[in-house]
Structure formats: C-alpha cells, structure tokens
Design a protein around this motif. Structure first.
Motif, PDB file in Angstrom:
ATOM      1  N   ASN A   7      -9.477  -8.698   3.950  1.00 53.61           N
ATOM      2  CA  ASN A   7      -9.327  -7.372   4.547  1.00 53.61           C
ATOM      3  C   ASN A   7      -8.646  -7.458   5.907  1.00 53.61           C
ATOM      4  N   SER A  10      -4.928  -8.260   5.397  1.00 48.55           N
ATOM      5  CA  SER A  10      -4.195  -7.093   4.902  1.00 48.55           C
ATOM      6  C   SER A  10      -4.019  -6.045   5.993  1.00 48.55           C
ATOM      7  N   GLU A  47      -4.706   3.347   2.813  1.00 50.20           N
ATOM      8  CA  GLU A  47      -5.229   1.987   2.708  1.00 50.20           C
ATOM      9  C   GLU A  47      -5.551   1.411   4.085  1.00 50.20           C
ATOM     10  N   ARG A  50      -8.960   2.714   5.167  1.00 51.65           N
ATOM     11  CA  ARG A  50     -10.034   2.021   4.439  1.00 51.65           C
ATOM     12  C   ARG A  50     -10.267   0.631   5.012  1.00 51.65           C
ATOM     13  N   LEU A  51      -9.178  -0.113   5.223  1.00 55.58           N
ATOM     14  CA  LEU A  51      -9.294  -1.472   5.744  1.00 55.58           C
ATOM     15  C   LEU A  51      -9.839  -1.483   7.171  1.00 55.58           C
TER      16      LEU A  51
END
Length: 201
Positions: A7, A10, A47, A50-51
């Motif tokens: 995570n 990313s 995304e 979320r990360l």
C-alpha cells in the motif's frame, strides 16, 4: 512484501505521478521552492484516497497508537480523515471487536450561524484523537488543528502527515505544539521527489 508495504509503495507512486511537480513555485509561506506537492490530487483520487487511509491507519497500528477519532484542518485533511475512518471500519469488519476510529474536521474559523462550532463531526471531551494533515511545511495548519482539538477538551495522541517537506522549521514547530505526542510522516518530500524522477526517466 506485506500488504502494508504494498500500500505504501502504491501510494508513493501515485503521489509521484499525480501530486509532485518540478519548477519555480512560491509557497503559501512566501518561500520559493523548486518543487510543489499538491497531495489533494492524490487523496481525492479514488484509489489514492483509499491507499491514503490504509497507510495512515497502518501507521497507527504499527506504532500502537490508540485513538477514538482522527481529525484535521479543512480542507487538506478532509479526505485523509474520511478515508482513515473508513479504513478502521473495514478492518473492524474483517476483525470483529477492533475499535472504530471516527472523524472530525476543524474549521478555519468558527461558524457565525447555527451552533457556531469550530469542530464538525466527532467531538467528545476527554477522548484520545489523532491529528492528520496532507503536507507539512511550516506546520501552521497542523498546529491550528492541534490547538482546536485541545480547546474542545480532547487529548492529542499523535500527529500524522502524509508528506513532510523537511524545511521551514515545520517539524520543530509541530513537535512543540504536539508536546509529548509523536509526530510521524508517511513520506518525506525527498521520497516523493526520487519516485517522481524515477517515473519520468
């Protein structure tokens, strides 16, 4: 590689791709810089948001920081607060009995209508809370949120930022305001710069 490490990796790539720019910039502090980081283009990305929540929530767990709520100064902290609270809810769904972390936002000034509140969302005197921010340069917005939480009777258990610029005495100022609470950064500006340069090569 653990899920937590994946995570982080990313999220760093997204920050490098979406939020980091090289050039000649004037910061809100008035200082000149050869780069600019706008974390909101990442934290408001589906995304990326979320990360961001997962990475901050993992930081709390890794450092054994317990808190009832997470909050920060609008608007840089808004997506971080929502996504960190959501990350705690998803974790609790998968691990019944795990505590939820609620969210609150600190207005830059008290409302002049309605209840006149400075804090929106969770506000319960005596509880432990974590202050979050997207970018820490001078630390001004972070410190404002710390003071507002304490004025509301809450105890600041920790301070987290997504990216620390490592300049303008931001860290010493935040640490002084945080007192005994730890100040932790997910990434430094150097981390994001290196990742950005690697992407554009």
């Amino acid at each position: 590689m653990t899920d937590s490490a994946k995570n982080r990796d990313s999220l760093l790539r997204l920050l490098a791709q979406l939020s980091f720019k090289l050039g000649d910039f004037t910061l809100s502090s008035g200082a000149k810089s050869d780069y600019y980081i706008d974390c909101r283009t990442t934290t408001l990305h589906a995304e990326g948001g979320r990360l961001s929540g997962l990475v901050l929530y993992d930081m709390l767990r890794e450092h054994d920081i317990t808190a009832t709520a997470v909050g920060g100064l609008t608007m840089g902290a808004d997506p971080l607060v929502s996504n960190t609270a959501s990350a705690s809810a998803w974790h609790a769904l998968e691990h019944p009995g795990s505590p939820l972390i609620h969210g609150f936002l600190v207005r830059k000034a008290e409302k002049t209508h309605g209840t006149g509140r400075r804090i929106e969302g969770f506000s319960q005197p005596g509880t432990r809370v974590v202050i979050v921010d997207d970018v820490c340069t001078t630390g001004g917005s972070t410190i404002t949120a710390i003071h507002a939480a304490r004025e509301a009777g809450m105890t600041v258990a920790a301070v987290l930022c997504l990216v620390e610029r490592q300049e303008h005495n931001g860290r010493p100022a935040v640490e002084a305001a945080a007192q005994s609470a730890p100040f932790l950064a997910a990434f430094t500006a150097d981390d994001v710069r290196r990742a950005h340069i690697a992407l554009v090569k």
